[in-house]
Design a protein around this motif. Structure first.
Motif, PDB file in Angstrom:
ATOM      1  N   THR A  81      -7.019  -6.474  -6.057  1.00  0.00           N
ATOM      2  CA  THR A  81      -7.296  -5.039  -6.159  1.00  0.00           C
ATOM      3  C   THR A  81      -7.915  -4.574  -4.848  1.00  0.00           C
ATOM      4  O   THR A  81      -8.799  -5.231  -4.302  1.00  0.00           O
ATOM      5  CB  THR A  81      -8.268  -4.735  -7.319  1.00  0.00           C
ATOM      6  OG1 THR A  81      -7.706  -5.213  -8.546  1.00  0.00           O
ATOM      7  CG2 THR A  81      -8.531  -3.246  -7.431  1.00  0.00           C
TER       8      THR A  81
ATOM      9  N   ASN B  75      -9.683  -1.178  -2.912  1.00  0.00           N
ATOM     10  CA  ASN B  75     -10.239   0.165  -2.961  1.00  0.00           C
ATOM     11  C   ASN B  75     -10.576   0.591  -1.534  1.00  0.00           C
ATOM     12  O   ASN B  75     -11.169  -0.182  -0.783  1.00  0.00           O
ATOM     13  CB  ASN B  75     -11.498   0.223  -3.815  1.00  0.00           C
ATOM     14  CG  ASN B  75     -11.196   0.064  -5.293  1.00  0.00           C
ATOM     15  OD1 ASN B  75     -10.989  -1.052  -5.767  1.00  0.00           O
ATOM     16  ND2 ASN B  75     -11.173   1.158  -6.027  1.00  0.00           N
TER      17      ASN B  75
ATOM     18  N   THR C 188       0.820  -1.197   0.000  1.00  0.00           N
ATOM     19  CA  THR C 188       0.000   0.000   0.000  1.00  0.00           C
ATOM     20  C   THR C 188       0.861   1.257   0.000  1.00  0.00           C
ATOM     21  O   THR C 188       2.079   1.205   0.156  1.00  0.00           O
ATOM     22  CB  THR C 188      -0.916   0.031   1.235  1.00  0.00           C
ATOM     23  OG1 THR C 188      -0.108   0.201   2.414  1.00  0.00           O
ATOM     24  CG2 THR C 188      -1.722  -1.256   1.349  1.00  0.00           C
ATOM     25  N   SER C 189       0.182   2.388  -0.122  1.00  0.00           N
ATOM     26  CA  SER C 189       0.863   3.682  -0.162  1.00  0.00           C
ATOM     27  C   SER C 189       1.174   4.227   1.217  1.00  0.00           C
ATOM     28  O   SER C 189       1.685   5.342   1.349  1.00  0.00           O
ATOM     29  CB  SER C 189      -0.023   4.690  -0.911  1.00  0.00           C
ATOM     30  OG  SER C 189      -1.340   4.689  -0.381  1.00  0.00           O
TER      31      SER C 189
ATOM     32  N   VAL D 281      -8.853   5.774  -2.944  1.00  0.00           N
ATOM     33  CA  VAL D 281      -7.560   5.309  -3.456  1.00  0.00           C
ATOM     34  C   VAL D 281      -7.712   3.857  -3.908  1.00  0.00           C
ATOM     35  O   VAL D 281      -8.282   3.035  -3.181  1.00  0.00           O
ATOM     36  CB  VAL D 281      -6.465   5.417  -2.389  1.00  0.00           C
ATOM     37  CG1 VAL D 281      -5.147   4.840  -2.910  1.00  0.00           C
ATOM     38  CG2 VAL D 281      -6.266   6.868  -1.963  1.00  0.00           C
ATOM     39  N   GLU D 282      -7.217   3.572  -5.090  1.00  0.00           N
ATOM     40  CA  GLU D 282      -7.226   2.197  -5.607  1.00  0.00           C
ATOM     41  C   GLU D 282      -5.794   1.696  -5.705  1.00  0.00           C
ATOM     42  O   GLU D 282      -4.894   2.422  -6.124  1.00  0.00           O
ATOM     43  CB  GLU D 282      -7.878   2.152  -6.983  1.00  0.00           C
ATOM     44  CG  GLU D 282      -7.910   0.751  -7.595  1.00  0.00           C
ATOM     45  CD  GLU D 282      -8.576   0.743  -8.949  1.00  0.00           C
ATOM     46  OE1 GLU D 282      -9.801   0.519  -9.013  1.00  0.00           O
ATOM     47  OE2 GLU D 282      -7.861   0.996  -9.956  1.00  0.00           O
ATOM     48  N   CYS D 283      -5.579   0.445  -5.295  1.00  0.00           N
ATOM     49  CA  CYS D 283      -4.265  -0.187  -5.409  1.00  0.00           C
ATOM     50  C   CYS D 283      -4.418  -1.495  -6.173  1.00  0.00           C
ATOM     51  O   CYS D 283      -5.181  -2.384  -5.757  1.00  0.00           O
ATOM     52  CB  CYS D 283      -3.677  -0.460  -4.019  1.00  0.00           C
ATOM     53  SG  CYS D 283      -2.061  -1.277  -4.056  1.00  0.00           S
TER      54      CYS D 283
ATOM     55  N   GLY E 170       2.492  -3.264  -5.794  1.00  0.00           N
ATOM     56  CA  GLY E 170       1.242  -2.524  -5.769  1.00  0.00           C
ATOM     57  C   GLY E 170       1.419  -1.143  -6.380  1.00  0.00           C
ATOM     58  O   GLY E 170       2.410  -0.463  -6.123  1.00  0.00           O
ATOM     59  N   ARG E 171       0.460  -0.758  -7.200  1.00  0.00           N
ATOM     60  CA  ARG E 171       0.452   0.577  -7.803  1.00  0.00           C
ATOM     61  C   ARG E 171      -0.837   1.279  -7.388  1.00  0.00           C
ATOM     62  O   ARG E 171      -1.923   0.856  -7.763  1.00  0.00           O
ATOM     63  CB  ARG E 171       0.572   0.478  -9.320  1.00  0.00           C
ATOM     64  CG  ARG E 171       1.959   0.005  -9.772  1.00  0.00           C
ATOM     65  CD  ARG E 171       2.063  -0.191 -11.272  1.00  0.00           C
ATOM     66  NE  ARG E 171       3.455  -0.390 -11.683  1.00  0.00           N
ATOM     67  CZ  ARG E 171       4.097  -1.548 -11.596  1.00  0.00           C
ATOM     68  NH1 ARG E 171       3.468  -2.628 -11.125  1.00  0.00           N
ATOM     69  NH2 ARG E 171       5.360  -1.652 -11.991  1.00  0.00           N
ATOM     70  N   SER E 172      -0.677   2.338  -6.593  1.00  0.00           N
ATOM     71  CA  SER E 172      -1.819   3.051  -6.027  1.00  0.00           C
ATOM     72  C   SER E 172      -2.005   4.409  -6.691  1.00  0.00           C
ATOM     73  O   SER E 172      -1.039   5.046  -7.113  1.00  0.00           O
ATOM     74  CB  SER E 172      -1.631   3.263  -4.522  1.00  0.00           C
ATOM     75  OG  SER E 172      -1.541   2.039  -3.833  1.00  0.00           O
ATOM     76  N   ARG E 173      -3.252   4.846  -6.751  1.00  0.00           N
ATOM     77  CA  ARG E 173      -3.561   6.180  -7.276  1.00  0.00           C
ATOM     78  C   ARG E 173      -4.893   6.632  -6.702  1.00  0.00           C
ATOM     79  O   ARG E 173      -5.743   5.805  -6.326  1.00  0.00           O
ATOM     80  CB  ARG E 173      -3.628   6.173  -8.809  1.00  0.00           C
ATOM     81  CG  ARG E 173      -4.740   5.299  -9.373  1.00  0.00           C
ATOM     82  CD  ARG E 173      -4.635   5.130 -10.879  1.00  0.00           C
ATOM     83  NE  ARG E 173      -5.721   4.291 -11.398  1.00  0.00           N
ATOM     84  CZ  ARG E 173      -6.821   4.777 -11.972  1.00  0.00           C
ATOM     85  NH1 ARG E 173      -6.984   6.082 -12.136  1.00  0.00           N
ATOM     86  NH2 ARG E 173      -7.763   3.956 -12.414  1.00  0.00           N
TER      87      ARG E 173
END
Length: 289
Positions: free
Chosen positions: A136, A138, A64-65, A122-124, A102-105
């Motif tokens: 995935t 959210n 996670t971020s 935020v979605e990862c 993981g790629r979060s935005r």
């Protein structure tokens, strides 16, 4: 000073690569209350390595971020931000001793109105080294007092309603007074879960349990009551947090299950307060051979 909406809306976080060890899995399971009875043969495999099994809800804390809300550039009062909704959808079982990224935005910022708040989603997306999707996540953060900026209104979703019958299962799982202090070792070091002064500033009588710990306890109740502890049957788990949990409280999960889908809600039993609503659990109805 209002939060930096423009910066929040365009946030794309650096990729996070992690290799999950057996010890990580064991710590996570212990931190959410598994094997409270060390002789329970259903729960022991999640904390004992010879045939280690991984709790599916662990996906919520991996790759996670981190505690991004605390970034000063965003101008968010992190101590007054609340965890709103959480969803995990598994595409494959969580791998152990294998690198995953993981790629979060930020995918949405919604305005709840003046005097209310803002909601940030935020979605990862997590994939293995070959780029194959694994899961995935959210999640939303509710920023108290940050509404009224003429932003987009969160669209209404299908109304959640419990069936007009008694639950098919009711599962009571206790937390412990030190559970937040143990759970934070998974990586969420927000002081509102440990420091009485910070908790008081945020409006709580004492440090509160992490939302993702409550999420995992609900997931445990569903895994136990619906899937007979077969984690391979887990598909997705989504819910909304409606009130905080204090460490030491018992979480009661009421479940209505039918054909691979279950609705559920949770309450803090001692206070008779709903702490999780709008729960939906999707699972493999027949399990695996």
């Amino acid at each position: 000073m209002a939060f930096n909406r423009e910066l929040v809306q365009t946030l794309v976080f650096p990729p996070v690569t992690q290799t999950v060890s057996k010890k990580d899995c064991q710590l996570y399971a212990l931190s959410v209350g598994l094997a409270r009875d060390p002789l329970d043969r259903n729960e022991l495999p999640f904390v004992y390595e010879p045939r280690l099994r991984v709790l599916p809800t662990m996906a919520a804390v991996l790759c996670t971020s981190g505690h991004w809300i605390a970034d000063p550039a965003l101008r968010i009062d992190a101590d007054k931000a609340l965890h709103g909704e959480q969803a995990v959808r598994l595409h494959r079982p969580i791998p152990v001793d294998t690198p995953i990224t993981g790629r979060s935005r930020v995918v949405n910022v919604w305005d709840k109105g003046r005097g209310k708040g803002a909601v940030v989603e935020v979605e990862c997306q997590v994939a293995d080294a070959k780029g194959t999707p694994v899961w995935t996540v959210n999640r939303t953060a509710y920023l108290r007092g940050e509404g009224g900026f003429n932003g987009r209104v969160q669209p209404k979703t299908e109304a959640w309603a419990a069936p007009e019958r008694a639950p098919d299962a009711v599962c009571d799982l206790p937390s412990t007074g030190q559970q937040a202090l143990l759970y934070r070792l998974n990586g969420d070091l927000n002081p509102v879960h440990a420091d009485p002064d910070v908790a008081s500033y945020a409006g709580f009588r004492q440090p509160i349990l992490h939302g993702l710990c409550s999420y995992a306890i609900a997931g445990h109740a569903l895994l136990k009551s619906v899937c007979a502890y077969d984690e391979r049957r887990f598909r997705s788990l989504s819910l909304r947090f409606s009130a905080p949990v204090y460490p030491g409280e018992t979480i009661r999960t009421e479940i209505w299950a039918d054909r691979g889908r279950a609705l559920f809600r949770c309450r803090a039993l001692e206070r008779n307060v709903e702490i999780i609503v709008n729960g939906v659990f999707e699972f493999e109805a027949e399990g695996h051979a």
